[in-house]
Design a protein around this motif. Structure first.
Motif, short mmCIF file in Angstrom:
data_model
loop_
_atom_site.label_atom_id
_atom_site.label_comp_id
_atom_site.label_asym_id
_atom_site.label_seq_id
_atom_site.Cartn_x
_atom_site.Cartn_y
_atom_site.Cartn_z
N THR A 1 0.87 -1.16 0.00
CA THR A 1 0.00 0.00 0.00
C THR A 1 0.91 1.21 0.00
OG1 THR A 1 -1.78 -1.14 1.16
CG2 THR A 1 -1.76 1.25 1.31
N MET A 2 0.62 2.20 -0.83
CA MET A 2 1.52 3.33 -1.00
C MET A 2 0.83 4.63 -0.64
SD MET A 2 4.44 2.16 -2.00
CE MET A 2 5.22 3.71 -2.48
N GLY A 3 1.63 5.59 -0.25
CA GLY A 3 1.07 6.89 0.10
C GLY A 3 1.97 8.03 -0.31
N TRP A 4 1.37 9.20 -0.42
CA TRP A 4 2.10 10.44 -0.65
C TRP A 4 1.97 11.31 0.59
CZ3 TRP A 4 5.30 11.95 -4.52
CH2 TRP A 4 5.28 11.22 -5.71
N PHE A 5 3.09 11.92 0.97
CA PHE A 5 3.14 12.83 2.09
C PHE A 5 3.66 14.18 1.59
CE2 PHE A 5 2.81 9.79 5.66
CZ PHE A 5 2.97 8.60 4.97
N ARG A 6 3.47 15.21 2.40
CA ARG A 6 4.08 16.50 2.08
C ARG A 6 4.52 17.18 3.37
NH1 ARG A 6 -1.19 20.01 0.04
NH2 ARG A 6 -2.21 20.26 2.10
N GLN A 7 5.53 18.02 3.22
CA GLN A 7 6.01 18.79 4.36
C GLN A 7 6.30 20.21 3.91
OE1 GLN A 7 9.46 17.22 6.48
NE2 GLN A 7 8.77 18.26 8.34
N ALA A 8 5.57 21.14 4.49
CA ALA A 8 5.78 22.56 4.23
C ALA A 8 6.75 23.10 5.29
CB ALA A 8 4.46 23.31 4.28
N PRO A 9 7.44 24.20 5.00
CA PRO A 9 8.40 24.76 5.96
C PRO A 9 7.74 25.04 7.31
CG PRO A 9 8.68 25.79 3.84
CD PRO A 9 7.45 24.93 3.74
N GLY A 10 8.36 24.55 8.38
CA GLY A 10 7.85 24.79 9.71
C GLY A 10 6.66 23.96 10.11
N LYS A 11 6.26 23.03 9.25
CA LYS A 11 5.09 22.20 9.56
C LYS A 11 5.48 20.73 9.58
CE LYS A 11 1.57 25.32 7.72
NZ LYS A 11 0.37 25.43 6.84
N ALA A 12 4.65 19.92 10.24
CA ALA A 12 4.89 18.49 10.29
C ALA A 12 4.56 17.85 8.96
CB ALA A 12 4.04 17.86 11.39
N ARG A 13 5.21 16.72 8.69
CA ARG A 13 4.90 15.99 7.48
C ARG A 13 3.51 15.38 7.62
NH1 ARG A 13 9.87 12.92 4.75
NH2 ARG A 13 10.76 14.72 5.83
N GLU A 14 2.71 15.44 6.57
CA GLU A 14 1.35 14.94 6.62
C GLU A 14 1.06 14.09 5.38
OE1 GLU A 14 -1.60 18.03 6.37
OE2 GLU A 14 -0.62 19.02 4.69
N ILE A 15 0.18 13.12 5.56
CA ILE A 15 -0.19 12.30 4.42
C ILE A 15 -1.25 13.03 3.61
CG2 ILE A 15 -1.98 11.02 5.68
CD1 ILE A 15 -0.97 8.53 4.02
N VAL A 16 -1.14 12.94 2.28
CA VAL A 16 -2.12 13.59 1.41
C VAL A 16 -2.85 12.59 0.52
CG1 VAL A 16 -0.99 15.83 1.41
CG2 VAL A 16 -0.36 14.14 -0.34
N ALA A 17 -2.39 11.35 0.45
CA ALA A 17 -3.08 10.34 -0.35
C ALA A 17 -2.53 8.96 -0.04
CB ALA A 17 -2.95 10.63 -1.84
N GLY A 18 -3.38 7.96 -0.15
CA GLY A 18 -2.96 6.58 0.01
C GLY A 18 -3.70 5.71 -0.99
N ILE A 19 -3.08 4.62 -1.41
CA ILE A 19 -3.71 3.72 -2.37
C ILE A 19 -3.33 2.29 -2.04
CG2 ILE A 19 -1.81 3.92 -4.05
CD1 ILE A 19 -4.00 3.82 -6.26
N THR A 20 -4.30 1.39 -2.09
CA THR A 20 -4.05 -0.01 -1.79
C THR A 20 -3.22 -0.67 -2.89
OG1 THR A 20 -6.20 -0.51 -2.75
CG2 THR A 20 -6.09 -0.29 -0.35
N TYR B 1 6.70 13.63 -0.76
CA TYR B 1 7.40 12.36 -0.63
C TYR B 1 6.43 11.19 -0.77
CZ TYR B 1 10.71 15.37 1.93
OH TYR B 1 11.58 16.37 2.33
N CYS B 2 6.93 10.06 -1.22
CA CYS B 2 6.11 8.85 -1.20
C CYS B 2 6.72 7.86 -0.21
CB CYS B 2 6.02 8.22 -2.58
SG CYS B 2 7.55 7.46 -3.16
N SER B 3 5.92 6.88 0.16
CA SER B 3 6.39 5.82 1.05
C SER B 3 5.41 4.67 0.99
CB SER B 3 6.50 6.33 2.48
OG SER B 3 7.00 5.31 3.34
N ALA B 4 5.87 3.50 1.35
CA ALA B 4 4.96 2.40 1.63
C ALA B 4 4.25 2.74 2.94
CB ALA B 4 5.70 1.08 1.75
N VAL B 5 2.97 2.48 3.01
CA VAL B 5 2.18 2.88 4.17
C VAL B 5 1.34 1.72 4.68
CG1 VAL B 5 2.08 5.30 3.47
CG2 VAL B 5 0.28 3.73 2.75
N GLY B 6 0.86 1.89 5.88
CA GLY B 6 -0.09 0.97 6.46
C GLY B 6 -1.29 1.76 6.94
N THR B 7 -2.35 1.06 7.22
CA THR B 7 -3.53 1.72 7.76
C THR B 7 -4.25 0.78 8.72
OG1 THR B 7 -5.64 2.77 7.21
CG2 THR B 7 -4.92 0.99 5.77
#
Length: 123
Positions: A33-52, A95-101
């Motif tokens: 399962t894969m996901g996309w994350f993003r990190q803006a300056p001064g903010k925590a990294r957050e997930i923006v999409a996931g796909i099985t 960023y992308c990564s393998a993810v779990g849910t």
């Protein structure tokens, strides 16, 4: 050697679109399962999409729902993120990564990141 290679970032005007790609090396991508994350300056990294693994189910937080679309091509070991109607609030390194849910939250499963793709949105 496992690694993630993101590409497709750039500068776009508000309201425009970009398509990011993430090619995965050294893993059995078709089982992840894969996901996309993003990190803006001064903010925590957050997930923006996931796909099985089979592409049949996707997840989006409210902040991008209806504007971002995640997809994958298992034959190419690549996951994509189509981003439409971009706003300055979307400006970040992606960023992308393998993810779990667990059904209510999504989390990354890898202990490393790729170099990321910078997305800059001009107003």
């Amino acid at each position: 050697q496992e690694r993630l290679v993101e590409s497709g970032g750039g500068l776009v005007q508000a309201g425009g679109s970009l398509r990011l790609s993430c090619e995965v090396f050294g893993r059995t991508f078709s089982k992840d399962t894969m996901g996309w994350f993003r990190q803006a300056p001064g903010k925590a990294r957050e997930i923006v999409a996931g796909i099985t693994w089979n592409g049949r189910s996707a997840y989006y937080p409210d902040s991008v729902k209806g504007r971002f679309t995640i997809s994958r091509d298992n034959a190419k070991n690549t996951v994509y993120l189509q981003m439409d109607s971009l706003s300055p609030e979307d400006e970040a390194v992606y960023y992308c990564s393998a993810v779990g849910t667990d059904g209510s939250s999504w989390y990354r499963r890898l202990d490393y990141w790729g170099q990321g793709a910078q997305v800059t949105v001009s107003s």
